[in-house]
Write a protein that holds these residues in place. Sequence first.
Motif, PDB file in Angstrom:
ATOM      1  N   HIS A 183       0.815  -1.216   0.000  1.00 32.65           N
ATOM      2  CA  HIS A 183       0.000   0.000   0.000  1.00 32.65           C
ATOM      3  C   HIS A 183       0.850   1.267   0.000  1.00 32.65           C
ATOM      4  O   HIS A 183       2.044   1.236   0.264  1.00 32.65           O
ATOM      5  N   ALA A 228      -3.478   0.804   4.067  1.00 35.77           N
ATOM      6  CA  ALA A 228      -4.302  -0.171   3.343  1.00 35.77           C
ATOM      7  C   ALA A 228      -5.764   0.258   3.416  1.00 35.77           C
ATOM      8  O   ALA A 228      -6.585  -0.352   4.097  1.00 35.77           O
ATOM      9  N   GLU A 245      -9.513   1.792   1.519  1.00 34.37           N
ATOM     10  CA  GLU A 245     -10.485   1.254   0.565  1.00 34.37           C
ATOM     11  C   GLU A 245      -9.945   1.278  -0.870  1.00 34.37           C
ATOM     12  O   GLU A 245     -10.127   0.319  -1.627  1.00 34.37           O
ATOM     13  N   HIS A 268      -7.520  -1.554  -1.503  1.00 31.71           N
ATOM     14  CA  HIS A 268      -8.213  -2.836  -1.643  1.00 31.71           C
ATOM     15  C   HIS A 268      -8.967  -2.938  -2.968  1.00 31.71           C
ATOM     16  O   HIS A 268      -9.008  -4.013  -3.577  1.00 31.71           O
ATOM     17  N   LYS A 269      -9.523  -1.834  -3.451  1.00 35.67           N
ATOM     18  CA  LYS A 269     -10.202  -1.865  -4.754  1.00 35.67           C
ATOM     19  C   LYS A 269      -9.203  -2.146  -5.873  1.00 35.67           C
ATOM     20  O   LYS A 269      -9.504  -2.907  -6.802  1.00 35.67           O
ATOM     21  N   ALA A 290      -6.321  -3.761  -5.504  1.00 35.01           N
ATOM     22  CA  ALA A 290      -5.910  -5.156  -5.309  1.00 35.01           C
ATOM     23  C   ALA A 290      -6.970  -6.112  -5.848  1.00 35.01           C
ATOM     24  O   ALA A 290      -6.644  -7.161  -6.426  1.00 35.01           O
ATOM     25  N   ASP A 291      -8.229  -5.750  -5.677  1.00 32.17           N
ATOM     26  CA  ASP A 291      -9.316  -6.602  -6.164  1.00 32.17           C
ATOM     27  C   ASP A 291      -9.302  -6.742  -7.685  1.00 32.17           C
ATOM     28  O   ASP A 291      -9.798  -7.750  -8.217  1.00 32.17           O
ATOM     29  N   ARG A 306      -1.712  -8.900   0.656  1.00 33.41           N
ATOM     30  CA  ARG A 306      -1.773  -7.470   0.949  1.00 33.41           C
ATOM     31  C   ARG A 306      -1.138  -7.198   2.316  1.00 33.41           C
ATOM     32  O   ARG A 306      -1.834  -6.900   3.278  1.00 33.41           O
ATOM     33  N   ASP A 366       0.020  -5.505   5.380  1.00 30.29           N
ATOM     34  CA  ASP A 366      -0.252  -4.181   5.945  1.00 30.29           C
ATOM     35  C   ASP A 366       0.900  -3.800   6.869  1.00 30.29           C
ATOM     36  O   ASP A 366       0.854  -4.026   8.063  1.00 30.29           O
ATOM     37  N   THR A 412      -4.426   3.979   8.873  1.00 30.67           N
ATOM     38  CA  THR A 412      -4.704   4.622   7.592  1.00 30.67           C
ATOM     39  C   THR A 412      -4.816   6.127   7.829  1.00 30.67           C
ATOM     40  O   THR A 412      -5.095   6.565   8.951  1.00 30.67           O
TER      41      THR A 412
END
Length: 187
Positions: A8, A13, A15, A18-19, A21-22, A33, A35, A41
């Motif tokens: 990150h 890490a 939202e 994560h989007k 990474a998705d 992922r 952290d 954050t």
Amino acid sequence: MANVVLFHSAVGANEGFHKMADLFVDAGHTVHRPDYYDGHTFPNATEGTAYRDEVGFGNLAQHASDLIADLEGPLVFGGFSLGAAMAQSMGKRDPRASAALLFHAGGVAKPTSWQSHVPLQIHHSVDDPWIDEGNPDELVRSAARSGAQAAHYVYPGSGHVFGDPTGSDYNEELATLMWSRVFALIG
């Protein structure tokens, strides 16, 4: 499909991380992922980099390395902004590396070593205020001199993390182009 480790940015890490990474998961890849901020954050890069400085980059890099110590390779290392420094280090040194993807950061001030079997991609906007001019080019030259495939993609504009669909710098057209280049490399 690839086994991907994503690091990150300085905001943690969140939202947006994560989007992004998705997108790898949706393409069929396994994604780790780590952290290395341990759940912290931040609402902006200024506060995130203050935390980085408080903890110390070296300590964060060691923590990131410890978090992935048990993963088996080959591994594609990717990182966003601050996380690109982690991915760059892994691409340069980690024998499990199969590729390095540096998003919105990356580079060196002078020639460096690179693993010949690790392709490199660097992605950033042309006027990104966080990019040290010339440093990405030097890293690409160093990787290519080692025998690795190396590419430096520069996109129009000044957005920093333009691939984050939750961020103010998001540019769908540029993000789509960037992701197409990434997935062309890793499958």
